[in-house]
Each structure stands twice: as structure tokens, then as C-alpha cells.
Design an enzyme around this catalytic site. Structure first.
Site, short mmCIF file in Angstrom:
data_model
loop_
_atom_site.label_atom_id
_atom_site.label_comp_id
_atom_site.label_asym_id
_atom_site.label_seq_id
_atom_site.Cartn_x
_atom_site.Cartn_y
_atom_site.Cartn_z
N GLU A 62 0.86 -1.19 0.00
CA GLU A 62 0.00 0.00 0.00
C GLU A 62 0.89 1.23 0.00
O GLU A 62 1.71 1.42 0.89
CB GLU A 62 -0.96 0.04 1.20
CG GLU A 62 -1.85 1.27 1.15
CD GLU A 62 -3.08 1.20 2.04
OE1 GLU A 62 -3.60 2.27 2.42
OE2 GLU A 62 -3.53 0.08 2.36
N ASP A 137 -2.76 12.04 -3.65
CA ASP A 137 -2.90 13.49 -3.81
C ASP A 137 -3.37 13.79 -5.24
O ASP A 137 -2.70 13.43 -6.20
CB ASP A 137 -1.55 14.16 -3.55
CG ASP A 137 -1.68 15.67 -3.40
OD1 ASP A 137 -2.57 16.28 -4.03
OD2 ASP A 137 -0.87 16.26 -2.66
N LYS A 141 -4.97 21.48 -9.36
CA LYS A 141 -4.71 22.54 -10.34
C LYS A 141 -4.07 21.93 -11.59
O LYS A 141 -3.16 21.12 -11.51
CB LYS A 141 -3.79 23.60 -9.74
CG LYS A 141 -4.43 24.37 -8.59
CD LYS A 141 -3.48 25.43 -8.04
CE LYS A 141 -4.14 26.20 -6.89
NZ LYS A 141 -3.23 27.22 -6.31
N GLU A 213 -13.27 8.78 3.91
CA GLU A 213 -14.24 8.47 2.86
C GLU A 213 -15.67 8.60 3.38
O GLU A 213 -16.55 9.09 2.67
CB GLU A 213 -14.00 7.06 2.33
CG GLU A 213 -14.84 6.72 1.11
CD GLU A 213 -14.45 5.41 0.48
OE1 GLU A 213 -15.18 4.95 -0.41
OE2 GLU A 213 -13.41 4.83 0.88
#
Length: 232
Positions: A62, A137, A141, A213
Site C-alpha cells: 500500500e 494526492d 490545479k 471516505e
């Protein structure tokens, strides 16, 4: 495959900005006392994963485990699987260390380094049964999209590290990133979509639902999951 470059020749832009953040006293204590038990320090070559885990069973990687909620829950419910977690942020590492001790887990080891460095120089080829990256992440932008982790060179790198018939499982709550992930993985011929061409999977218990979440769901945020299997 995508590239004739060897994995350690692939150059990728870092997908994170290293910011330490505030470490709580509990996290600091966990780092000091538990890192020697669960943490791995990188040497000059590949990790001896068999020696590290002392048993040859499936190994799941992970990348970017955050506070470790997902990997701790999976390790607890599937003790017949080993888990290797990579995270650059020490507060999250400290929080997961405390969880591992509280649950008395023995099937998890952690690395506090850049995942690209670990994959390129320290993980043997075809050593992973699966790799999961949940909510990386999104670099929202447009000028920062080049920093997103899930791009073709990174997928090529993962292909080398995953065993045949192994898998990669991704999740994001940013729709345009989900579309980019789908396009990149669909373009790469070494993986195929287990849900069907261009299709996202339903989570249905395949990964834990984290507090992050759940909070997003209450706000009406959608989540997109992708799962692809490695082929030769």
C-alpha cells in the site's frame, strides 16, 4: 511493454511535497518505541522480503497509507496476507504504529520513504501479489497534474514489481483524476481491467471505508475504484 527502460532508469516528478506536520506525543512515542519492531530501513540493494516477513505468503503493497486505517484493518482481517506500507509523513506512520501494537499485528512492515525510490531501487521484480493506492494526492490545479502519481511511467514501474496475475487497485474521489487513471491503465498493455473496458468497479467490501471516505460520502462526494490485473 510501454518502455524499454529498466525500472531504475525511469525518471518521475515527485508526487508529494514533504511537510512534517505536527506530531502528537502519542505518535512520537510510537515512532521511538515501535519503529524498531515494524519499520524497515533501506540499505544499498533489494529488500529480502522472505527474511523480513519470515514466511512466504501473498504480499500486498500500500502506497501512501495516510493514518494507516485501511492497511491496519486489512491486516487484521486477513492474517494470511503480508502487508508492506509506504508513507512519507511521520505523523501518519506514528499513528499506524500505535494501531499495529494495539491489534497485535505481525503481518505488517512499514517504510518511511518516497515510494518511487523504494520501487526503483529496493523492491525486487515480481515480488508483489498486489498494490493498492487509495486517494493519492489529486493535485487539482491543471498546472500541477504532472505531479500526479498515476501516470504511464509509474504504471510501467509497478508492472515490473507485480507478479503475473497480480493486481493494482486504485481509488480516488476526484473525477478527472479517475478518468486520467482509467485512460493511463487502459493504454498500458500489461494490465487489463477486471471490470471490463473503461469500467469502474463497485467497492463492495474489497477495501475498508475510511473515516475520510465516510466524511466525503456524507458530503455527497463520489468515489471511483479501479482494479486491473497484470498480464505478460
Amino acid at each position: 511493454m510501454l518502455s524499454l527502460l529498466k525500472p531504475n532508469q525511469i525518471h518521475l516528478i515527485p508526487s508529494f511535497v514533504r511537510r512534517e506536520g505536527r506530531i502528537t506525543p502519542a505518535q512520537k512515542k510510537a515512532l521511538e518505541q515501535l519503529w524498531p519492531i515494524y519499520g524497515l530501513s533501506l540499505g544499498a540493494g533489494y529488500l529480502d522480503l522472505t527474511a523480513i516477513f519470515s514466511r512466504q505468503i501473498p504480499l500486498i503493497l500500500e502506497i501512501g497509507f495516510g493514518n494507516g486505517e485501511s492497511i491496519a484493518q486489512q491486516a487484521y482481517t486477513t492474517p494470511e496476507v503480508n502487508f508492506l506500507g509506504i508513507e512519507v509523513y511521520r505523523p501518519g506512520v506514528g499513528q499506524l504504529l500505535a494501531q499495529l501494537k494495539a491489534k497485535e499485528l505481525k503481518n505488517v512492515r512499514l517504510i518511511n520513504e518516497d515510494a518511487l525510490k523504494v520501487l526503483q531501487y529496493h523492491l525486487p521484480d515480481q515480488s508483489l501479489d498486489g498494490a493498492q493506492i487509495f486517494f493519492p494526492d489529486p493535485w487539482p490545479k491543471k498546472r500541477h497534474h504532472k505531479r500526479r502519481l498515476i501516470q504511464l511511467p509509474f504504471i510501467d514501474l509497478l508492472w515490473h514489481k507485480i507478479k503475473p496475475n497480480g493486481w493494482i487497485h486504485l481509488a480516488t474521489d476526484w473525477q478527472d483524476y479517475a478518468i486520467q487513471m482509467m485512460e493511463a491503465l487502459s493504454q498500458y498493455k500489461g494490465f487489463y481491467n477486471i471490470a471490463g473496458q473503461g469500467q469502474f468497479i463497485q467497492n463492495l467490501g474489497q477495501r475498508p471505508i475510511t473515516k475520510f471516505e465516510h466524511r466525503g460520502q456524507r458530503l455527497g462526494n463520489l468515489v471511483w475504484d479501479l482494479k486491473f490485473k497484470r498480464i505478460d
